[in-house]
Design a protein around this motif. Structure first.
Motif, short mmCIF file in Angstrom:
data_model
loop_
_atom_site.label_atom_id
_atom_site.label_comp_id
_atom_site.label_asym_id
_atom_site.label_seq_id
_atom_site.Cartn_x
_atom_site.Cartn_y
_atom_site.Cartn_z
N PRO A 198 -3.64 16.70 12.37
CA PRO A 198 -4.10 16.93 10.99
C PRO A 198 -4.87 15.75 10.40
O PRO A 198 -5.83 15.94 9.65
CB PRO A 198 -2.81 17.19 10.21
N TRP A 199 -4.46 14.52 10.74
CA TRP A 199 -5.17 13.37 10.20
C TRP A 199 -6.56 13.23 10.81
O TRP A 199 -7.49 12.74 10.15
CB TRP A 199 -4.37 12.10 10.41
N ALA A 200 -6.73 13.69 12.06
CA ALA A 200 -8.07 13.70 12.66
C ALA A 200 -8.98 14.62 11.86
O ALA A 200 -10.15 14.31 11.61
CB ALA A 200 -8.00 14.14 14.12
N PHE A 201 -8.43 15.77 11.43
CA PHE A 201 -9.24 16.69 10.64
C PHE A 201 -9.52 16.11 9.25
O PHE A 201 -10.62 16.24 8.73
CB PHE A 201 -8.55 18.05 10.51
N VAL A 202 -8.53 15.48 8.62
CA VAL A 202 -8.74 14.87 7.30
C VAL A 202 -9.84 13.79 7.40
O VAL A 202 -10.68 13.68 6.52
CB VAL A 202 -7.43 14.26 6.77
N ASP A 203 -9.84 13.03 8.48
CA ASP A 203 -10.80 11.93 8.64
C ASP A 203 -12.19 12.42 9.02
O ASP A 203 -13.19 11.87 8.55
CB ASP A 203 -10.31 10.95 9.70
N ARG A 204 -12.25 13.47 9.88
CA ARG A 204 -13.55 13.83 10.48
C ARG A 204 -13.97 15.27 10.24
O ARG A 204 -15.06 15.66 10.62
CB ARG A 204 -13.50 13.52 11.97
N LEU A 227 0.85 -1.19 0.00
CA LEU A 227 0.00 0.00 0.00
C LEU A 227 0.89 1.24 0.00
O LEU A 227 1.89 1.30 0.71
CB LEU A 227 -0.91 0.02 1.23
N ARG A 228 0.53 2.22 -0.79
CA ARG A 228 1.29 3.47 -0.87
C ARG A 228 1.23 4.23 0.45
O ARG A 228 0.32 4.05 1.26
CB ARG A 228 0.74 4.35 -1.98
N MET A 229 2.18 5.11 0.61
CA MET A 229 2.14 6.06 1.72
C MET A 229 0.97 7.02 1.53
O MET A 229 0.64 7.40 0.41
CB MET A 229 3.45 6.86 1.75
N GLN A 230 0.36 7.41 2.62
CA GLN A 230 -0.62 8.49 2.61
C GLN A 230 0.05 9.73 3.19
O GLN A 230 0.84 9.62 4.13
CB GLN A 230 -1.85 8.13 3.44
N GLY A 231 -0.27 10.89 2.65
CA GLY A 231 0.40 12.10 3.12
C GLY A 231 -0.53 13.27 3.29
O GLY A 231 -1.56 13.38 2.61
N TRP A 267 8.04 5.34 3.98
CA TRP A 267 7.50 4.81 2.72
C TRP A 267 6.12 4.20 2.89
O TRP A 267 5.43 3.93 1.91
CB TRP A 267 8.45 3.79 2.10
N GLU A 268 5.69 3.99 4.11
CA GLU A 268 4.40 3.36 4.35
C GLU A 268 3.65 4.11 5.44
O GLU A 268 4.22 4.93 6.17
CB GLU A 268 4.57 1.90 4.76
N GLY A 269 2.37 3.82 5.56
CA GLY A 269 1.56 4.44 6.60
C GLY A 269 1.20 5.88 6.29
O GLY A 269 1.23 6.31 5.14
N ARG A 270 0.88 6.60 7.35
CA ARG A 270 0.46 8.00 7.22
C ARG A 270 1.61 8.92 7.61
O ARG A 270 2.23 8.74 8.65
CB ARG A 270 -0.75 8.28 8.09
#
Length: 483
Positions: A349-355, A327-331, A475-478
């Motif tokens: 920031p990922w909390a805001f992207v998700d919700r 799986l590609r990296m998410q950024g 290279w992986e994950g968020r």
């Protein structure tokens, strides 16, 4: 079904050990020569030519539609993951330019954030593969839209392209070529002939790969997953390009594209004259990729993972091992003003992207004067009701369930009232509202994750450290890329 669970249930190859096990596979005998000629025509940087030598060891491949200015940032994230894995394995990172795709809606829009305003350029493209669409009619519109960025040497180089797919490939080379990324356009005149043998094989048994896909679909259904691919009766996995690109069907010993019939001999003649006119459907494309490239690893997004997972039978049909899947990296990119807003509210920031707004409201609880006191008083009220319920149960045990329901309703109504307070205050407070709108504009443009809208080249053109930040990312994950 999540990719990780799907991979376990189907026993798909994953991980760097599986990648290393497939190193040393041979690609097409003329691959190196053809790819060198293609890179030479594109005036690729020296690092790309050096990467050709690593193709002998193997390739980590990824790909995407040929979007404007490199397409959304996820394109660069895919390339980054492939390059990192290739470096660790001593292989080459290859980017498949999906120039055969005729879904122009995926590639005709370019979204940029300029002067805190989301601006969009939409090109009037006909429904043809991007490898057939000349850039010349749209070059001026792109230059005007990009403004001063069009004079940047990297962009100016890319704008010299002949076609939209070449424009995309040149963007990859301009920004990622120094890391050794190898773009691969299957419709390029140097590369299209490499697929003749694979196309010949499909023409000789035109329904076999379609049946293999349907078998894979049935297997996914048996596991409780929804298969993304399926072939109707008589459908092949090949498109023929005439005035349009149409799927070929095979019935009663002949082919048809819905307009006219073709014999196998006629299609072979087309193939010999111009191999780029016959192209694989989605269910065949990864296999064709791996018939030509020495693919050891394949970097995909979550949706791609699900359809590649359906293709084990197609790989077996062509005598190929399935490559190791990653799986590609998410950024998410944070420019200074957005970073300061997030820090003020202690908001991930990922909390805001998700919700989105819900996450902002949660963060606002900590920053709204008097709100914590109100929240505390509500909690105290609930504690009092809990104590009342315990006394009532002591008097009459049968009241336990009604009191539990009452407590749940009271707690739910209290939470709804608190959220109404937050929303009302948000709508009246200009600073809060400004911060929320700015976060949406940067992190959730058009209501979508940033990585699916803005090109990473936009950040590279705005910030000198953007490409270095990407190179340093995992290279992986968020990943959070702070500029």
């Amino acid at each position: 079904m999540e990719p990780a669970l799907l991979a376990r249930l189907l026993n798909l190859p994953q991980g760097e050990e599986a990648l290393r096990a497939q190193l040393g596979r041979k690609g097409h005998p003329k691959l190196g020569e053809a790819l060198r000629a293609y890179l030479k025509r594109l005036q690729a940087p020296e690092e790309a030519f050096s990467a050709l030598e690593r193709l002998e060891a193997g390739a980590v491949v990824t790909g995407q539609q040929a979007g404007l200015l490199g397409g959304p940032a996820l394109t660069f994230y895919k390339a980054h993951t492939a390059l990192c894995l290739a470096h660790r394995a001593g292989a080459a990172g290859v980017f498949w330019v999906a120039s055969q795709d005729h879904d122009v809606e995926e590639v005709r829009h370019l979204h940029l954030l300029q002067d805190e305003e989301l601006k969009t350029l939409s090109l009037p493209l006909p429904p043809k593969p991007s490898g057939r669409l000349p850039l010349a009619p749209h070059r001026k519109a792109l230059q005007d839209f990009l403004g001063p960025w069009a004079q940047d040497p990297r962009v100016a180089y890319a704008l010299e392209a002949e076609t939209l797919s070449e424009f995309f490939a040149r963007v990859l080379l301009a920004f990622l070529g120094e890391r050794g990324l190898l773009p691969f356009d299957p419709m390029a005149e140097e590369l299209a002939p490499l697929f003749r043998e694979a196309l010949e094989r499909e023409l000789s048994d035109p329904l076999a790969s379609a049946e293999a896909i349907n078998q894979g679909a049935r297997r996914l259904k048996d596991l409780g997953a929804k298969p993304p691919l399926g072939r109707p009766p008589g459908a092949t996995n090949l498109f023929l390009e005439t005035e349009e690109r149409r799927l070929l069907f095979y019935r009663e010993g002949a082919f048809t594209d819905g307009v006219r019939r073709y014999t196998a001999k006629e299609l072979r003649e087309i193939l010999q004259a111009d191999p780029s006119r016959l192209t694989p459907a989605a269910g065949l494309r990864p296999v064709f990729q791996d018939l030509v490239l020495p693919t050891a690893g394949f970097v995909v997004g979550p949706n791609e993972f699900r359809y590649v997972a359906e293709l084990s039978g197609v790989y077996a049909l062509h005598g190929l091992p399935m490559p190791a899947l990653f799986l590609r990296m998410q950024g998410v990119v944070l420019e200074p003003p957005v970073r300061r807003i997030l820090e003020r509210y202690r908001l991930d920031p990922w909390a805001f992207v998700d919700r989105g707004e819900e996450a902002f409201l949660e963060a606002l609880r900590e920053n709204l004067e008097g709100f914590r006191q109100l929240e505390g008083e509500l909690a105290g009220l609930l504690e009092e009701v809990q104590a009342l319920a315990e006394r009532a149960r002591a008097l009459e045990p049968t009241l336990d369930r009604p009191f539990r329901r009452f407590l749940a309703r009271l707690g739910g109504e209290g939470e709804r009232l608190l959220r109404k307070v937050l929303r009302a205050r948000l709508s009246r407070d200009a600073v809060f509202l400004h911060h929320l709108e700015r976060l949406k504009r940067h992190l959730l443009p058009l209501g979508l994750p940033q990585e699916r809208v803005f090109p990473y080249a936009m950040y590279a053109l705005r910030h000198q450290n953007a490409m270095e930040r990407l190179k340093e990312a995992p290279w992986e994950g968020r990943a959070v890329l702070v500029l």
